[in-house]
Design an enzyme around this catalytic site. Structure first.
Site, PDB file in Angstrom:
ATOM      1  N   CYS A   1       0.889  -1.053   0.016  1.00 33.43           N
ATOM      2  CA  CYS A   1       0.059   0.069  -0.077  1.00 33.43           C
ATOM      3  C   CYS A   1       0.760   1.518  -0.037  1.00 33.43           C
ATOM      4  CB  CYS A   1      -1.035   0.079   1.229  1.00 33.43           C
ATOM      5  SG  CYS A   1      -2.028  -1.119   0.915  1.00 33.43           S
TER       6      CYS A   1
HETATM    7  P1  NAD Z   1      -4.386  -8.869  -3.964  1.00 33.48           P
HETATM    8  O1  NAD Z   1      -3.537  -8.642  -5.113  1.00 33.48           O
HETATM    9  O2  NAD Z   1      -3.822  -9.872  -2.825  1.00 33.48           O
HETATM   10  O3  NAD Z   1      -5.747  -9.702  -4.314  1.00 33.48           O
HETATM   11  C1  NAD Z   1      -6.420  -9.269  -5.315  1.00 33.48           C
HETATM   12  C2  NAD Z   1      -7.166 -10.388  -5.929  1.00 33.48           C
HETATM   13  O4  NAD Z   1      -8.087 -10.140  -7.139  1.00 33.48           O
HETATM   14  C3  NAD Z   1      -6.539 -11.796  -6.469  1.00 33.48           C
HETATM   15  O5  NAD Z   1      -6.886 -12.948  -5.688  1.00 33.48           O
HETATM   16  C4  NAD Z   1      -6.784 -11.938  -7.856  1.00 33.48           C
HETATM   17  O6  NAD Z   1      -6.485 -13.205  -8.350  1.00 33.48           O
HETATM   18  C5  NAD Z   1      -8.068 -11.393  -8.034  1.00 33.48           C
HETATM   19  N1  NAD Z   1      -8.297 -10.982  -9.406  1.00 33.48           N
HETATM   20  C6  NAD Z   1      -7.595 -10.407 -10.317  1.00 33.48           C
HETATM   21  N2  NAD Z   1      -8.338 -10.098 -11.427  1.00 33.48           N
HETATM   22  C7  NAD Z   1      -9.668 -10.464 -10.995  1.00 33.48           C
HETATM   23  C8  NAD Z   1     -10.951 -10.299 -11.898  1.00 33.48           C
HETATM   24  N3  NAD Z   1     -10.975  -9.763 -12.688  1.00 33.48           N
HETATM   25  N4  NAD Z   1     -12.103 -10.723 -10.992  1.00 33.48           N
HETATM   26  C9  NAD Z   1     -11.973 -11.336  -9.898  1.00 33.48           C
HETATM   27  N5  NAD Z   1     -10.814 -11.434  -9.158  1.00 33.48           N
HETATM   28  C10 NAD Z   1      -9.770 -10.977  -9.683  1.00 33.48           C
HETATM   29  O7  NAD Z   1      -4.716  -7.338  -3.566  1.00 33.48           O
HETATM   30  P2  NAD Z   1      -4.932  -6.962  -2.020  1.00 33.48           P
HETATM   31  O8  NAD Z   1      -3.510  -6.552  -1.483  1.00 33.48           O
HETATM   32  O9  NAD Z   1      -6.075  -7.594  -1.406  1.00 33.48           O
HETATM   33  O10 NAD Z   1      -5.433  -5.302  -2.363  1.00 33.48           O
HETATM   34  C11 NAD Z   1      -6.612  -5.199  -3.355  1.00 33.48           C
HETATM   35  C12 NAD Z   1      -6.981  -3.620  -3.087  1.00 33.48           C
HETATM   36  O11 NAD Z   1      -7.388  -3.304  -1.776  1.00 33.48           O
HETATM   37  C13 NAD Z   1      -5.887  -2.826  -3.842  1.00 33.48           C
HETATM   38  O12 NAD Z   1      -6.308  -1.738  -4.301  1.00 33.48           O
HETATM   39  C14 NAD Z   1      -5.196  -2.380  -2.406  1.00 33.48           C
HETATM   40  O13 NAD Z   1      -4.381  -1.263  -2.651  1.00 33.48           O
HETATM   41  C15 NAD Z   1      -6.351  -2.181  -1.367  1.00 33.48           C
HETATM   42  N6  NAD Z   1      -5.824  -2.494  -0.083  1.00 33.48           N
HETATM   43  C16 NAD Z   1      -5.011  -3.228   0.197  1.00 33.48           C
HETATM   44  C17 NAD Z   1      -4.599  -3.340   1.702  1.00 33.48           C
HETATM   45  C18 NAD Z   1      -3.354  -4.517   2.281  1.00 33.48           C
HETATM   46  O14 NAD Z   1      -3.231  -4.666   3.334  1.00 33.48           O
HETATM   47  N7  NAD Z   1      -3.246  -5.385   1.324  1.00 33.48           N
HETATM   48  C19 NAD Z   1      -5.325  -2.779   2.758  1.00 33.48           C
HETATM   49  C20 NAD Z   1      -6.321  -1.600   2.262  1.00 33.48           C
HETATM   50  C21 NAD Z   1      -6.545  -1.503   0.824  1.00 33.48           C
END
Ligand code: NAD
Length: 437
Positions: free
Chosen positions: A265
């Site tokens: 992030c």
């Molecule tokens: P991640 O990469 O761990 O997970 C994303 C998931 O989406 C994956 O499982 C992937 O296979 C899936 N995916 C990809 N394309 C897809 C599609 N077309 N349809 C359905 N699923 C699909 O990401 P994350 O760390 O969970 O982050 C997600 C969002 O949340 C980002 O915008 C991030 O900035 C935000 N965020 C993350 C955190 C954190 O601590 N990781 C905290 C707050 C906000």
């Protein structure tokens, strides 16, 4: 209520499990079939404290997973977009995954008769929800936002490693909605949590998330800059920050200097808001410096190592800690990555250990030596770099005795990037160097 969660990574899987725990029926949608099978088997696709317990409890009862958008949209009232928003090669936000999720959602919504609300939970730069996601949904569903379907932006503030706890004990819930109906449907989902729900415009919700992360990142880079100055004068920066943090306007959190921030992030979100500002013809000097200090900070570990040891060619250097922080297997933007890259550039032999993150790091550095324990990694090491604040590293002591001693001090050399060790507390004598202290 019936919810679908699109993308089951760190945010999506925690969101799904916690909404199920709050009593909702949840359908997880992911393009990764492995994650779909894991969730259906009650297994967590990523490591998060308490997540597997919730998934085991609710799998195939209140939670099911699928890759079928049509099924998920038909069987739910609200969809949360939780897919990744990485940086592109220039550092700006890459919305291609959000775009493909929005296209699939729109196509599925075209086949649905009833009202549906789409909520963007992914971190997206201001205006994305209304000017990027909403038009895609309208175009692919051939429906009108605000009339046939609702749209909201609900940023996520969880900390990795504490994500389940943070979801269940939020300090704020922001719902940026295009209209009252969307807002009330989303706010209702959080009933049962002891937290006020704030209704804003989508752009304000988007900006709150970036401001939150940019301010925390700024505190860290600020603390690191002060730490670097303190180091030059032999001042204990931790004592300085302990006292400064007593000021209620400042707070004691995020003032620990060290090897810098990583994770999925802070680095990408600060870069993304810089990119957005520049698109608007504004140069965010302070935020650029936050990134510059953070890029430079881990290199301080190598500088100290070179000062002490000179050339690193063929030296056996142990890196303890690969995850970007403790209690997670996430290595995204971990500060260990540039440190290992530089050690390899200088032709050192790198030995590494992390309690959780080694499998992920093998994808980036397949040819360094991964060890089964800190003790094994330290055996015969010429120097040790402490990179991640795992509690088990705080307890290291006799393990340092298995290291080689340096010629000048006849003691093992330990460089601490996270203030984990107090050499005075150890039973073994070490040559200790703190990054900023
Ligand atoms: P991640 O990469 O761990 O997970 C994303 C998931 O989406 C994956 O499982 C992937 O296979 C899936 N995916 C990809 N394309 C897809 C599609 N077309 N349809 C359905 N699923 C699909 O990401 P994350 O760390 O969970 O982050 C997600 C969002 O949340 C980002 O915008 C991030 O900035 C935000 N965020 C993350 C955190 C954190 O601590 N990781 C905290 C707050 C906000």
């Amino acid at each position: 209520m019936r919810i679908s969660v699109i993308g089951t990574g760190y945010v999506g899987s925690v969101t799904a499990a916690c909404f199920a725990e709050l009593g909702h029926e949840v359908i997880c949608v992911d393009v990764d079939e492995k994650k779909v099978s894991m969730i259906n088997a009650g297994k967590a696709p990523i490591w998060e404290d308490g997540l597997e317990e919730l998934l085991t409890k609710h799998a195939e009862k209140r939670i099911i997973a699928t890759s079928d958008y049509d099924y998920a949209i038909q069987k739910s009232d609200v969809s949360f977009i939780c897919v990744g928003t990485p940086s592109d090669e220039k550092g700006n936000i890459d919305l291609s995954i959000v775009e493909s999720a929005a296209v699939s959602l729109g196509e599925a919504m075209a086949k649905k008769e009833h009202y549906h609300v789409v909520v963007v939970k992914s971190t997206v730069v201001p205006e994305t929800t209304e000017k990027f996601v909403m038009p895609i949904l309208e175009s692919y569903s051939e429906k009108k936002a605000g009339k046939d379907f609702g749209v909201a932006m609900n940023p996520e503030f969880l900390r990795e490693g504490k994500a389940v706890y943070d979801f269940m004990h939020p300090d704020k819930i922001i719902v940026g909605a295009i209209d009252e109906r969307s807002y009330f449907m989303v706010a209702e989902l959080y009933r049962g949590l002891n937290c006020e729900v704030t209704h804003t415009k989508p752009t304000t919700a988007e900006m709150i998330k970036y401001t939150n992360n940019a301010l925390l990142a700024t505190k860290i880079s600020f603390a690191n800059e002060i730490g670097n100055i303190c180091k030059k004068m032999g001042i204990d920066t931790y004592k300085v920050m302990e006292e400064v943090g007593k000021d209620f306007r400042i707070s004691p959190h995020f003032l620990n200097s060290g090897a810098g921030f990583g994770g999925s992030c802070f680095p990408k979100d600060v870069r993304a808001i810089i990119g957005k500002a520049e698109e608007l013809d504004y140069t965010p000097k302070l935020l650029r410096s936050v990134i510059d200090v953070n890029e430079e900070q881990p290199m301080g570990m190598i500088r100290l190592l070179n000062e002490k040891m000179g050339e690193l060619k063929d030296k056996r250097i142990t890196v303890l800690g690969l995850a970007f922080k403790n209690d997670t297997d996430d290595i995204r933007e971990s500060r260990s990555i540039p440190v290992i890259a530089e050690l390899l550039r200088q032709e050192a032999q790198v030995f590494a250990y992390d309690p959780m993150a080694m499998e992920h790091m093998k994808k980036i550095f397949p040819n360094i030596n991964y060890c089964d324990s800190a003790a094994e990694a330290l055996t015969d090491a010429d120097a040790c770099l402490l990179m991640t604040e795992w509690n088990q590293f705080r307890r290291l002591d006799k393990e340092f005795a298995a290291m080689r001693t340096c010629l000048w001090s006849c003691m093992p050399l330990v460089i601490d990037g996270r203030r984990l060790i107090d050499p005075k507390e150890l039973s073994v004598k070490i040559e200790y160097e703190g990054l900023c202290w």
